[in-house]
Motif scaffolding. Structure first.
Motif, PDB file in Angstrom:
ATOM      1  N   LYS A   1      68.619  19.250 -34.598  1.00 18.53           N
ATOM      2  CA  LYS A   1      69.596  19.104 -33.512  1.00 18.53           C
ATOM      3  C   LYS A   1      70.483  20.342 -33.364  1.00 18.53           C
ATOM      4  CE  LYS A   1      71.190  15.098 -32.359  1.00 18.53           C
ATOM      5  NZ  LYS A   1      71.838  13.780 -32.281  1.00 18.53           N
ATOM      6  N   LYS A   2      69.939  21.509 -33.733  1.00 17.73           N
ATOM      7  CA  LYS A   2      70.667  22.765 -33.590  1.00 17.73           C
ATOM      8  C   LYS A   2      69.805  23.758 -32.829  1.00 17.73           C
ATOM      9  CE  LYS A   2      73.011  22.313 -38.084  1.00 17.73           C
ATOM     10  NZ  LYS A   2      73.168  22.948 -39.429  1.00 17.73           N
ATOM     11  N   ASN A   3      70.466  24.698 -32.156  1.00 18.21           N
ATOM     12  CA  ASN A   3      69.731  25.780 -31.521  1.00 18.21           C
ATOM     13  C   ASN A   3      69.035  26.598 -32.602  1.00 18.21           C
ATOM     14  OD1 ASN A   3      70.663  25.047 -29.002  1.00 18.21           O
ATOM     15  ND2 ASN A   3      72.374  26.488 -29.031  1.00 18.21           N
TER      16      ASN A   3
ATOM     17  N   SER B   1      61.994  24.946 -32.281  1.00 16.09           N
ATOM     18  CA  SER B   1      62.688  26.230 -32.381  1.00 16.09           C
ATOM     19  C   SER B   1      61.842  27.339 -31.769  1.00 16.09           C
ATOM     20  CB  SER B   1      62.954  26.569 -33.851  1.00 16.09           C
ATOM     21  OG  SER B   1      61.735  26.911 -34.489  1.00 16.09           O
TER      22      SER B   1
ATOM     23  N   ASP C   1      69.287  33.035 -34.168  1.00 18.56           N
ATOM     24  CA  ASP C   1      69.712  32.047 -35.164  1.00 18.56           C
ATOM     25  C   ASP C   1      68.864  32.122 -36.428  1.00 18.56           C
ATOM     26  OD1 ASP C   1      71.682  30.727 -33.399  1.00 18.56           O
ATOM     27  OD2 ASP C   1      69.916  30.094 -32.279  1.00 18.56           O
TER      28      ASP C   1
ATOM     29  N   ASP D   1      66.975  22.277 -41.768  1.00 10.91           N
ATOM     30  CA  ASP D   1      68.180  23.095 -41.609  1.00 10.91           C
ATOM     31  C   ASP D   1      68.559  23.315 -40.147  1.00 10.91           C
ATOM     32  OD1 ASP D   1      68.251  23.242 -44.315  1.00 10.91           O
ATOM     33  OD2 ASP D   1      67.732  25.362 -44.469  1.00 10.91           O
ATOM     34  N   PHE D   2      67.633  22.988 -39.239  1.00 10.74           N
ATOM     35  CA  PHE D   2      67.921  23.213 -37.818  1.00 10.74           C
ATOM     36  C   PHE D   2      67.797  21.938 -36.988  1.00 10.74           C
ATOM     37  CE2 PHE D   2      67.046  27.579 -39.142  1.00 10.74           C
ATOM     38  CZ  PHE D   2      68.046  28.278 -38.479  1.00 10.74           C
TER      39      PHE D   2
ATOM     40  N   GLU E   1      70.816  22.699 -27.374  1.00 13.27           N
ATOM     41  CA  GLU E   1      71.902  21.729 -27.452  1.00 13.27           C
ATOM     42  C   GLU E   1      72.404  21.305 -26.062  1.00 13.27           C
ATOM     43  OE1 GLU E   1      74.949  23.112 -30.105  1.00 13.27           O
ATOM     44  OE2 GLU E   1      73.502  23.581 -31.691  1.00 13.27           O
TER      45      GLU E   1
ATOM     46  N   TYR F   1      66.491  13.237 -31.846  1.00  8.98           N
ATOM     47  CA  TYR F   1      66.205  14.600 -32.310  1.00  8.98           C
ATOM     48  C   TYR F   1      65.421  15.454 -31.321  1.00  8.98           C
ATOM     49  CZ  TYR F   1      67.445  12.378 -36.742  1.00  8.98           C
ATOM     50  OH  TYR F   1      68.095  11.692 -37.733  1.00  8.98           O
TER      51      TYR F   1
END
Length: 270
Positions: free
Chosen positions: A196-198, A60, A203, A193-194, A139, A159
């Motif tokens: 595979k998420k931007n 991140s 964010d 909580d993140f 992503e 991941y």
């Protein structure tokens, strides 16, 4: 602190001093400012007169926070980042990278190889930190990476993005050649909580970051035949990266210790 040090020829020493302060400041900023408890698993051993390598994964925009907090917990004070030269443009912090022996590359191999060797020649002890993916998790880029893996018969990572291998290969092989290589550690950073998420600034400011997990794993290096041949090493590293992904997927199976950084006088003053 750093800029006046030019006058007395102590710029690098000043940069190293500021880095130590940064690890303390960032530890408190990350755990309290972003409301993220950090849990650390595994052990790390510094070796006198040798250079260790830390292999991290980009998760991140807050990579810097998780990494520096971990360095602070482990008492790692002398460290050097393997970074894109563009990081010199970051106000204030960019100056530190220029003043110290951090490895700043152009992402052009013909020039980068020479830069890496020259920097390593000037480093006799400490820790070099490298993030082989070369960019934070995204992503769209992740999906392109999956297609790249399929097209080139490479592992598909659950991941992370596909790692770049030239930089880490050069670090390991050249340090070994110069008899400077200590231990190599895999630092796997996980923010559940993140996954595979931007996780860009927009964010992470919308909601709390949540808990952060750091899994420290000592890497068993292959034999010299693999290390000395970049093509064979590349295949070994792609398989090694599968192990990192497995540690992310199974992060709950490890034993962690909660780290709560203490706030010292120097942090209060700054």
């Amino acid at each position: 602190i750093a800029i006046p040090s030019i006058l007395i020829g102590k710029t690098r020493q000043a940069a190293e001093f500021i880095k130590v302060l940064m690890t303390k400041l960032v530890s408190n900023l990350y755990t309290n400012g972003f409301n993220s408890d950090i849990y650390i698993s595994g052990e790390y051993k510094k070796i006198k007169n040798k250079v260790n390598i830390i292999i991290g994964n980009h998760i991140s925009t807050l990579d810097w926070g998780a990494c520096l907090t971990t360095l602070n917990r482990l008492g790692i004070e002398k460290y050097y980042y393997f970074l894109k030269k563009g990081n010199l443009n970051i106000p204030s912090i960019g100056y530190l990278f220029a003043a110290d022996n951090d490895l700043l590359v152009d992402q052009k191999w013909k020039t980068d190889e020479n830069i890496i060797e020259k920097k390593i020649d000037n480093i006799n002890e400490g820790t070099i930190i490298i993030f082989p993916e070369g960019t934070r998790f995204n992503e769209k880029k992740y999906k392109k990476g999956v297609e790249f893996s399929k097209a080139n018969n490479l592992p598909i990572y659950d991941y992370t993005m596909v790692p770049r291998t030239k930089g880490i290969w050069k670090l390991i092989s050249y340090l070994k050649k110069k008899n400077k290589l200590g231990n190599v550690y895999d630092f796997t950073f996980i923010i559940p909580d993140f996954l595979k998420k931007n996780a860009f600034f927009k964010d992470v400011f919308i909601k709390n970051v949540g808990d952060t997990y750091v899994n420290i794993h000592k890497v068993k290096l292959p034999n010299d035949k693999v290390i000395n041949d970049i093509n064979i090493f590349k295949q070994w590293f792609f398989k090694f990266w599968v192990g990192k992904n497995n540690r992310i997927g199974n992060y709950k199976k490890y034993n962690y210790s909660l780290y709560k950084p203490e706030i010292g006088v120097s942090e209060y003053i700054l």
